[in-house]
Design a protein around this motif. Structure first.
Motif, mmCIF file in Angstrom:
data_model
loop_
_atom_site.group_PDB
_atom_site.id
_atom_site.type_symbol
_atom_site.label_atom_id
_atom_site.label_comp_id
_atom_site.label_asym_id
_atom_site.label_seq_id
_atom_site.Cartn_x
_atom_site.Cartn_y
_atom_site.Cartn_z
ATOM 1 N N GLU A 1 17.980 -4.048 64.131
ATOM 2 C CA GLU A 1 17.591 -2.946 65.012
ATOM 3 C C GLU A 1 16.130 -2.554 64.773
ATOM 4 O O GLU A 1 15.360 -2.371 65.724
ATOM 5 N N ASP A 2 15.744 -2.436 63.512
ATOM 6 C CA ASP A 2 14.354 -2.097 63.183
ATOM 7 C C ASP A 2 13.397 -3.178 63.707
ATOM 8 O O ASP A 2 12.339 -2.854 64.258
ATOM 9 N N ARG A 3 13.773 -4.421 63.539
ATOM 10 C CA ARG A 3 12.947 -5.536 64.002
ATOM 11 C C ARG A 3 12.789 -5.512 65.528
ATOM 12 O O ARG A 3 11.694 -5.673 66.061
ATOM 13 N N LEU A 4 13.878 -5.267 66.229
ATOM 14 C CA LEU A 4 13.828 -5.210 67.689
ATOM 15 C C LEU A 4 12.979 -4.041 68.181
ATOM 16 O O LEU A 4 12.178 -4.182 69.112
ATOM 17 N N ARG A 5 13.135 -2.884 67.565
ATOM 18 C CA ARG A 5 12.326 -1.715 67.959
ATOM 19 C C ARG A 5 10.837 -1.990 67.737
ATOM 20 O O ARG A 5 10.003 -1.614 68.556
ATOM 21 N N GLU A 6 10.499 -2.648 66.641
ATOM 22 C CA GLU A 6 9.114 -2.994 66.359
ATOM 23 C C GLU A 6 8.576 -3.959 67.417
ATOM 24 O O GLU A 6 7.448 -3.825 67.893
ATOM 25 N N GLN A 7 9.368 -4.951 67.782
ATOM 26 C CA GLN A 7 8.955 -5.904 68.816
ATOM 27 C C GLN A 7 8.737 -5.204 70.149
ATOM 28 O O GLN A 7 7.767 -5.481 70.848
ATOM 29 N N ILE A 8 9.625 -4.279 70.503
ATOM 30 C CA ILE A 8 9.482 -3.527 71.753
ATOM 31 C C ILE A 8 8.199 -2.709 71.719
ATOM 32 O O ILE A 8 7.445 -2.677 72.696
ATOM 33 N N THR A 9 7.957 -2.047 70.612
ATOM 34 C CA THR A 9 6.741 -1.237 70.485
ATOM 35 C C THR A 9 5.491 -2.099 70.653
ATOM 36 O O THR A 9 4.555 -1.717 71.351
ATOM 37 N N GLN A 10 5.489 -3.266 70.029
ATOM 38 C CA GLN A 10 4.341 -4.175 70.154
ATOM 39 C C GLN A 10 4.168 -4.650 71.594
ATOM 40 O O GLN A 10 3.054 -4.717 72.102
ATOM 41 N N GLN A 11 5.241 -4.983 72.249
ATOM 42 C CA GLN A 11 5.179 -5.472 73.624
ATOM 43 C C GLN A 11 4.683 -4.402 74.582
ATOM 44 O O GLN A 11 3.908 -4.683 75.487
ATOM 45 N N THR A 12 5.127 -3.176 74.409
ATOM 46 C CA THR A 12 4.730 -2.107 75.330
ATOM 47 C C THR A 12 3.314 -1.601 75.069
ATOM 48 O O THR A 12 2.712 -0.975 75.927
ATOM 49 N N SER A 13 2.769 -1.893 73.892
ATOM 50 C CA SER A 13 1.412 -1.430 73.583
ATOM 51 C C SER A 13 0.352 -2.444 73.997
ATOM 52 O O SER A 13 -0.834 -2.200 73.855
ATOM 53 N N GLN A 14 0.770 -3.594 74.484
ATOM 54 C CA GLN A 14 -0.192 -4.643 74.875
ATOM 55 C C GLN A 14 -0.691 -4.417 76.282
ATOM 56 O O GLN A 14 -0.130 -3.916 77.143
#
Length: 141
Positions: free
Chosen positions: A128-141
């Motif tokens: 869950e932590d890994r997925l949330r981090e990936q989402i955050t990275q994707q939306t900040s690009q």
């Protein structure tokens, strides 16, 4: 706590009727208040159900696709927000300030990890932590 604020559809939204310029301005101003207060995490309007689909799963996992439109506009969703607030009462108070004329809006708390206590393993939490981090990275690009 996070809350999903669900704006119910009506016959006008299901027919694809868009808000007026004045309504967009009022909603934009309300959204700006929410963002400045650190309440709003996300929010969008949705296309009518005629442009959507439902996927039904049977007890063996087989699927059936049902194309829109769907009946009973009052049971459908026209838009949503994701808000973060300390309590449901706070979400209700914010919603009372929304620039709506008629209609109905539902507020539902979103499950956090605490809801899965006793079931959530360390592996689940790491995923869950890994997925949330990936989402955050994707939306900040």
């Amino acid at each position: 706590m996070r809350f999903m604020v669900i704006v119910k559809a009506n016959p006008e939204t299901e027919n694809g009727q868009m808000p007026t310029a004045e309504e967009l301005t009022d909603m934009g101003n309300f959204n700006e208040e929410l963002v400045k207060a650190g309440v709003m995490l996300a929010g969008d309007g949705l296309y009518p159900s005629a442009q959507g689909a439902r996927v039904r799963f049977d007890d063996k996992g087989a699927t059936t696709v049902i194309d829109g439109p769907f009946t009973e506009a009052k049971e459908l969703i026209a838009g949503y927000w994701i808000w973060e607030l300390p309590a449901l009462a706070d979400a209700v108070e914010w919603l009372k300030k929304a620039p709506f004329q008629g209609g109905e809006v539902e507020i539902r708390q979103i499950h956090g990890p605490e809801a899965f206590e006793g079931v959530l393993t360390d592996e689940h939490k790491a995923q869950e932590d890994r997925l949330r981090e990936q989402i955050t990275q994707q939306t900040s690009q």
